[in-house]
Scaffold this motif. Structure first.
Motif, PDB file in Angstrom:
ATOM      1  N   ARG A 172      52.798  27.701  57.302  1.00 55.18           N
ATOM      2  CA  ARG A 172      52.133  27.948  58.590  1.00 55.18           C
ATOM      3  C   ARG A 172      51.150  29.114  58.507  1.00 55.18           C
ATOM      4  O   ARG A 172      50.628  29.576  59.513  1.00 55.18           O
ATOM      5  N   THR A 173      50.915  29.603  57.308  1.00 54.93           N
ATOM      6  CA  THR A 173      49.944  30.684  57.160  1.00 54.93           C
ATOM      7  C   THR A 173      48.619  30.099  56.683  1.00 54.93           C
ATOM      8  O   THR A 173      48.539  28.948  56.258  1.00 54.93           O
ATOM      9  N   PHE A 174      47.588  30.939  56.766  1.00 53.12           N
ATOM     10  CA  PHE A 174      46.312  30.585  56.146  1.00 53.12           C
ATOM     11  C   PHE A 174      46.198  31.317  54.819  1.00 53.12           C
ATOM     12  O   PHE A 174      46.617  32.476  54.701  1.00 53.12           O
ATOM     13  N   SER A 175      45.612  30.642  53.866  1.00 50.12           N
ATOM     14  CA  SER A 175      45.399  31.273  52.570  1.00 50.12           C
ATOM     15  C   SER A 175      44.139  32.135  52.649  1.00 50.12           C
ATOM     16  O   SER A 175      43.072  31.672  53.045  1.00 50.12           O
ATOM     17  N   TYR A 176      44.294  33.398  52.279  1.00 47.94           N
ATOM     18  CA  TYR A 176      43.155  34.325  52.290  1.00 47.94           C
ATOM     19  C   TYR A 176      42.574  34.366  50.883  1.00 47.94           C
ATOM     20  O   TYR A 176      43.256  34.749  49.930  1.00 47.94           O
ATOM     21  N   LYS A 177      41.355  33.927  50.721  1.00 47.04           N
ATOM     22  CA  LYS A 177      40.655  33.859  49.435  1.00 47.04           C
ATOM     23  C   LYS A 177      41.447  33.089  48.370  1.00 47.04           C
ATOM     24  O   LYS A 177      41.297  33.308  47.167  1.00 47.04           O
ATOM     25  N   GLY A 178      42.351  32.238  48.827  1.00 41.78           N
ATOM     26  CA  GLY A 178      43.154  31.472  47.868  1.00 41.78           C
ATOM     27  C   GLY A 178      44.149  32.330  47.121  1.00 41.78           C
ATOM     28  O   GLY A 178      44.674  31.917  46.084  1.00 41.78           O
ATOM     29  N   MET A 179      44.476  33.519  47.641  1.00 42.72           N
ATOM     30  CA  MET A 179      45.424  34.370  46.907  1.00 42.72           C
ATOM     31  C   MET A 179      46.405  35.142  47.794  1.00 42.72           C
ATOM     32  O   MET A 179      47.456  35.550  47.332  1.00 42.72           O
ATOM     33  N   MET A 180      46.068  35.378  49.083  1.00 44.03           N
ATOM     34  CA  MET A 180      47.013  36.072  49.956  1.00 44.03           C
ATOM     35  C   MET A 180      47.319  35.173  51.152  1.00 44.03           C
ATOM     36  O   MET A 180      46.733  34.099  51.293  1.00 44.03           O
ATOM     37  N   TYR A 181      48.235  35.616  52.004  1.00 43.81           N
ATOM     38  CA  TYR A 181      48.700  34.765  53.106  1.00 43.81           C
ATOM     39  C   TYR A 181      48.543  35.523  54.412  1.00 43.81           C
ATOM     40  O   TYR A 181      48.945  36.706  54.493  1.00 43.81           O
ATOM     41  N   SER A 182      47.999  34.858  55.409  1.00 43.16           N
ATOM     42  CA  SER A 182      47.769  35.555  56.677  1.00 43.16           C
ATOM     43  C   SER A 182      49.085  36.121  57.192  1.00 43.16           C
ATOM     44  O   SER A 182      50.122  35.442  57.216  1.00 43.16           O
ATOM     45  N   GLY A 183      49.028  37.369  57.550  1.00 43.13           N
ATOM     46  CA  GLY A 183      50.202  38.007  58.129  1.00 43.13           C
ATOM     47  C   GLY A 183      51.173  38.584  57.117  1.00 43.13           C
ATOM     48  O   GLY A 183      52.147  39.227  57.509  1.00 43.13           O
ATOM     49  N   VAL A 184      50.936  38.324  55.846  1.00 46.29           N
ATOM     50  CA  VAL A 184      51.867  38.827  54.825  1.00 46.29           C
ATOM     51  C   VAL A 184      51.188  39.968  54.062  1.00 46.29           C
ATOM     52  O   VAL A 184      50.216  39.745  53.358  1.00 46.29           O
ATOM     53  N   PRO A 185      51.694  41.179  54.224  1.00 40.93           N
ATOM     54  CA  PRO A 185      51.030  42.320  53.606  1.00 40.93           C
ATOM     55  C   PRO A 185      51.357  42.486  52.121  1.00 40.93           C
ATOM     56  O   PRO A 185      52.414  42.048  51.670  1.00 40.93           O
ATOM     57  N   ASN A 186      50.448  43.097  51.416  1.00 41.40           N
ATOM     58  CA  ASN A 186      50.689  43.571  50.043  1.00 41.40           C
ATOM     59  C   ASN A 186      51.313  42.522  49.135  1.00 41.40           C
ATOM     60  O   ASN A 186      52.194  42.829  48.339  1.00 41.40           O
ATOM     61  N   LEU A 187      50.887  41.299  49.302  1.00 38.41           N
ATOM     62  CA  LEU A 187      51.383  40.229  48.429  1.00 38.41           C
ATOM     63  C   LEU A 187      50.227  39.307  48.054  1.00 38.41           C
ATOM     64  O   LEU A 187      49.494  38.841  48.925  1.00 38.41           O
ATOM     65  N   ALA A 188      50.050  39.119  46.759  1.00 40.67           N
ATOM     66  CA  ALA A 188      49.030  38.173  46.290  1.00 40.67           C
ATOM     67  C   ALA A 188      49.692  37.195  45.343  1.00 40.67           C
ATOM     68  O   ALA A 188      50.729  37.502  44.746  1.00 40.67           O
ATOM     69  N   SER A 189      49.102  36.001  45.221  1.00 38.54           N
ATOM     70  CA  SER A 189      49.619  35.075  44.219  1.00 38.54           C
ATOM     71  C   SER A 189      48.455  34.470  43.456  1.00 38.54           C
ATOM     72  O   SER A 189      47.354  34.330  43.979  1.00 38.54           O
ATOM     73  N   SER A 190      48.727  34.143  42.221  1.00 41.27           N
ATOM     74  CA  SER A 190      47.693  33.613  41.336  1.00 41.27           C
ATOM     75  C   SER A 190      47.702  32.093  41.414  1.00 41.27           C
ATOM     76  O   SER A 190      48.725  31.465  41.157  1.00 41.27           O
ATOM     77  N   PHE A 191      46.576  31.538  41.777  1.00 35.84           N
ATOM     78  CA  PHE A 191      46.462  30.075  41.847  1.00 35.84           C
ATOM     79  C   PHE A 191      45.071  29.694  41.334  1.00 35.84           C
ATOM     80  O   PHE A 191      44.069  30.128  41.884  1.00 35.84           O
ATOM     81  N   GLY A 192      45.036  28.903  40.278  1.00 32.72           N
ATOM     82  CA  GLY A 192      43.760  28.626  39.611  1.00 32.72           C
ATOM     83  C   GLY A 192      42.936  27.537  40.275  1.00 32.72           C
ATOM     84  O   GLY A 192      43.279  27.035  41.340  1.00 32.72           O
ATOM     85  N   TYR A 193      41.848  27.195  39.611  1.00 29.67           N
ATOM     86  CA  TYR A 193      40.950  26.148  40.130  1.00 29.67           C
ATOM     87  C   TYR A 193      41.504  24.755  39.829  1.00 29.67           C
ATOM     88  O   TYR A 193      42.244  24.573  38.857  1.00 29.67           O
ATOM     89  N   THR A 194      41.087  23.809  40.649  1.00 26.79           N
ATOM     90  CA  THR A 194      41.456  22.426  40.365  1.00 26.79           C
ATOM     91  C   THR A 194      40.351  21.739  39.560  1.00 26.79           C
ATOM     92  O   THR A 194      40.590  20.748  38.895  1.00 26.79           O
ATOM     93  N   ASN A 195      39.132  22.274  39.639  1.00 28.70           N
ATOM     94  CA  ASN A 195      38.012  21.619  38.962  1.00 28.70           C
ATOM     95  C   ASN A 195      37.505  22.423  37.772  1.00 28.70           C
ATOM     96  O   ASN A 195      36.422  22.176  37.267  1.00 28.70           O
ATOM     97  N   ALA A 196      38.256  23.437  37.382  1.00 33.36           N
ATOM     98  CA  ALA A 196      37.877  24.264  36.229  1.00 33.36           C
ATOM     99  C   ALA A 196      39.148  24.931  35.731  1.00 33.36           C
ATOM    100  O   ALA A 196      40.219  24.773  36.313  1.00 33.36           O
ATOM    101  N   SER A 197      39.012  25.726  34.665  1.00 38.62           N
ATOM    102  CA  SER A 197      40.209  26.314  34.067  1.00 38.62           C
ATOM    103  C   SER A 197      40.908  27.278  35.012  1.00 38.62           C
ATOM    104  O   SER A 197      40.262  28.049  35.726  1.00 38.62           O
ATOM    105  N   TRP A 198      42.217  27.232  34.950  1.00 35.09           N
ATOM    106  CA  TRP A 198      43.084  28.061  35.786  1.00 35.09           C
ATOM    107  C   TRP A 198      42.756  29.554  35.623  1.00 35.09           C
ATOM    108  O   TRP A 198      42.695  30.336  36.573  1.00 35.09           O
ATOM    109  N   THR A 199      42.540  29.950  34.380  1.00 37.57           N
ATOM    110  CA  THR A 199      42.375  31.368  34.056  1.00 37.57           C
ATOM    111  C   THR A 199      41.158  31.989  34.727  1.00 37.57           C
ATOM    112  O   THR A 199      41.142  33.198  34.997  1.00 37.57           O
ATOM    113  N   LEU A 200      40.133  31.199  34.966  1.00 37.23           N
ATOM    114  CA  LEU A 200      38.919  31.768  35.580  1.00 37.23           C
ATOM    115  C   LEU A 200      39.285  32.423  36.910  1.00 37.23           C
ATOM    116  O   LEU A 200      38.877  33.546  37.211  1.00 37.23           O
ATOM    117  N   LYS A 201      40.061  31.716  37.714  1.00 36.63           N
ATOM    118  CA  LYS A 201      40.431  32.270  39.028  1.00 36.63           C
ATOM    119  C   LYS A 201      41.527  33.326  38.874  1.00 36.63           C
ATOM    120  O   LYS A 201      41.538  34.339  39.579  1.00 36.63           O
TER     121      LYS A 201
END
Ligand SMILES: Cc1cc2nc3c(=O)[nH]c(=O)nc-3n(C[C@H](O)[C@H](O)[C@H](O)COP(=O)(O)OP(=O)(O)OC[C@H]3O[C@@H](n4cnc5c(N)ncnc54)[C@H](O)[C@@H]3O)c2cc1C
Length: 521
Positions: A380-409
């Motif tokens: 029920r959150t929105f993804s912020y820049k594809g790495m954080m979650y609306s309303g959730v502080p000080n937490l990021a997660s790594s999620f790569g691209y679907t159309n290019a290599s994971w590591t780039l993102k």
């Protein structure tokens, strides 16, 4: 030396192990995150908690025959560590060795604590601190640590279990059923008849690899996938490396590949029919005029509506041409004592059935998150820049691209996290929280992909919006500008200070911030 994000006061006088940043997962993302953190924030304490007994994540877990990358290693490799091997489409063991060497040479491995499976994270706004629960060691003792910033690099799928539908009559089958995620190390398939169910990256890797010694390998697919062949070795890259220093040669080839992939992806989006015809024509050239390409290699969707499958040196097509492998486009009616009965009425004899039916997508390995005592439903959150979650502080997660290599993102995400923490330090803030308080923000699925496993998994994932910073651009160049140079204080990210002793703010509701503040960045 920089100050710590958050010197944590003990609870009831008890000292608890504390890190400024806790990274979860020692796969490709976690190792990259460790590198960026120690080079950009040398004054910070950090640790990498890894559930398994070794590093490498995906590249350690998957052991099926032929396991390899399906993107080139110049973009799947780290920005800071050149890939110097001859093969650009690399085998799993070579990728795993690269990860081990990177971790050892940069001292990243010193921070890894193995057999620590993180299960829960609870944010306390009054102290700006995460309390992170984990299972420790083989006997899975419950323990906890605290950290100022939680950086999830736990991948995107369930490690315990792959996705596998129940097939009728499985219990009758007299041979062996194997899932690629749990490949038995001693599986002997020499001279055996193998049916591989699936048509994704794993199936197209397994089929030619097993066909080398099996009696016959049949790829049984419900519907076809786009398959593109590329040379395993990149001649230009190998020549360039002989002429230029490794780092420079790597950077040039990396950018050439990034831009090439972006051009190809955009062409596919703008002119799908033309790209489709081009891909299918290449398959026809490989398999000859008599092969039924229309049935077996002509998908019903457009290129990049699902991930394209790459085969090195046309190995799949060579195995088909040689008669060692074949493709059947049909559906499983049931398993029988001796193989697979098909909906069309046919039967495939098998000694081994490989269910290459995919991954069970999972967000942050199913981490339970609470913010000030309230459970957060991440879907029920929105993804912020594809790495954080609306309303959730000080937490990021790594999620790569679907159309290019994971590591780039993953690399860009790590850079951004370091910028964010640096900016908080400069401003004396201890909390950063993306807040979505725009009622007009319409939720859309996080990924624009039609693959079955993605659609199944996405219901548990956060949503994206139509505009930045809630929109997830599958575009490295755009992200590079935004993550490396964009303003941190974008009106959505709210910065604040811990108010030790104050009552925790009430309510987690899509991130209504307790204190809005600005940061000079
Ligand atoms: C067979 C296969 C081939 C692939 N090929 C490509 C490719 O060619 N190109 C590409 O871009 N992508 C590819 N991918 C996607 C691939 O997963 C990523 O490229 C990349 O390896 C992901 O790295 P990661 O570190 O983010 O996640 P992972 O590799 O999944 O690593 C996550 C780590 O976190 C640990 N972990 C998970 N949960 C917890 C927890 N709760 N507590 C502690 N530790 C935890 C895991 O044990 C693991 O070590 C492939 C995936 C598969 C399955």
């Amino acid at each position: 030396m920089q100050q710590t994000v958050n010197p944590v006061p003990p609870i009831n006088g008890a000292q608890q192990e504390h890190f400024d940043v806790l990274i979860v997962g020692a796969g490709l993302s976690g190792i990259g995150a460790g590198f960026h953190l120690q080079s950009r924030l040398p004054g910070k304490t950090h640790a990498i908690f890894e559930a398994r007994e070794d590093l490498g994540g995906t590249w350690d877990l998957f052991r099926y025959p032929g396991v390899r990358s399906d993107s080139d290693m110049f973009t799947l490799g780290f920005s800071f560590r050149p890939w110097t091997q001859a093969k650009a489409i690399a085998d799993g063991p070579a990728i795993l060795a690269y990860l081990h060497e990177t971790a050892a040479d940069h001292g990243i491995d010193r921070h890894i604590r193995y057999r620590r499976r993180v299960t829960r994270a609870a944010w306390d706004s009054s102290r700006s601190v995460w309390t992170v629960d984990y299972e420790d060691g083989a006997d899975r003792r419950s323990r906890s640590v605290t950290c100022g910033f939680l950086y999830m690099c736990a991948g995107y799928y369930n490690y315990a279990q792959g996705y596998r539908p129940d097939f009728p009559g499985e219990e009758r089958f007299g041979g062996l059923i194997v899932h690629p995620q749990h490949w038995p190390a001693d599986l002997d398939y020499q001279g055996k008849r193998v049916v591989v169910i699936g048509s994704g990256a794993t199936a197209v890797t397994l089929v030619p690899a097993m066909a080398a010694t099996a009696a016959q390998v049949t790829m049984l697919q419900r519907s076809p996938t786009y398959i593109v062949s590329r040379p395993a070795e990149d001649g230009f890259a190998n020549r360039l490396r002989r002429l230029l220093p490794a780092k420079l040669a790597y950077a040039i080839v990396r950018w050439r590949n990034v831009l090439g992939q972006m051009v190809f992806f955009n062409m596919a989006r703008k002119n799908p029919e033309k790209v489709k015809a081009g891909i299918i024509d290449l398959v026809r050239q490989e398999l000859g005029p008599d092969f039924d390409v229309a049935t077996h290699f002509t998908p019903r969707y457009n290129p990049w509506d699902q991930r394209l499958c790459l085969v090195p040196d046309a190995d799949l097509f060579a195995a088909i041409r040689a008669g060692a492998a074949s493709v059947v486009t049909d559906q499983v009616e049931s398993f029988t004592e001796t193989g697979v009965a098909l909906k069309s009425g046919g039967h495939l004899a098998a000694d081994i059935i490989v269910t290459a039916t995919g991954l069970d997508m999972q967000l942050m390995s199913g981490l339970e998150v609470t913010v000030d005592g309230q459970a957060v439903d991440l879907a029920r959150t929105f993804s912020y820049k594809g790495m954080m979650y609306s309303g959730v502080p000080n937490l990021a997660s790594s999620f790569g691209y679907t159309n290019a290599s994971w590591t780039l993102k993953a690399d860009l995400t790590a850079e951004y996290v370091c910028r964010l923490i640096n900016a908080m330090d400069r401003g004396g803030y201890t909390e950063c929280r993306p807040v979505s308080d725009d009622p007009a923000l319409e939720p859309a699925p996080m990924l624009d992909f039609s693959s079955g496993y993605v659609k199944r998994g996405l219901v548990h994932f956060p949503k994206q919006g139509v505009r930045a910073p809630w929109r997830i651009h599958q575009n490295y160049a755009l992200d590079l500008l935004a993550f490396r140079y964009g303003r941190l204080n974008d009106g959505v990210m709210r910065f604040s200070r811990a108010r030790l002793g104050a009552a925790a703010p009430s309510g987690f509701e899509h991130g209504l911030a307790k204190v809005a503040a600005t940061v000079d960045a």
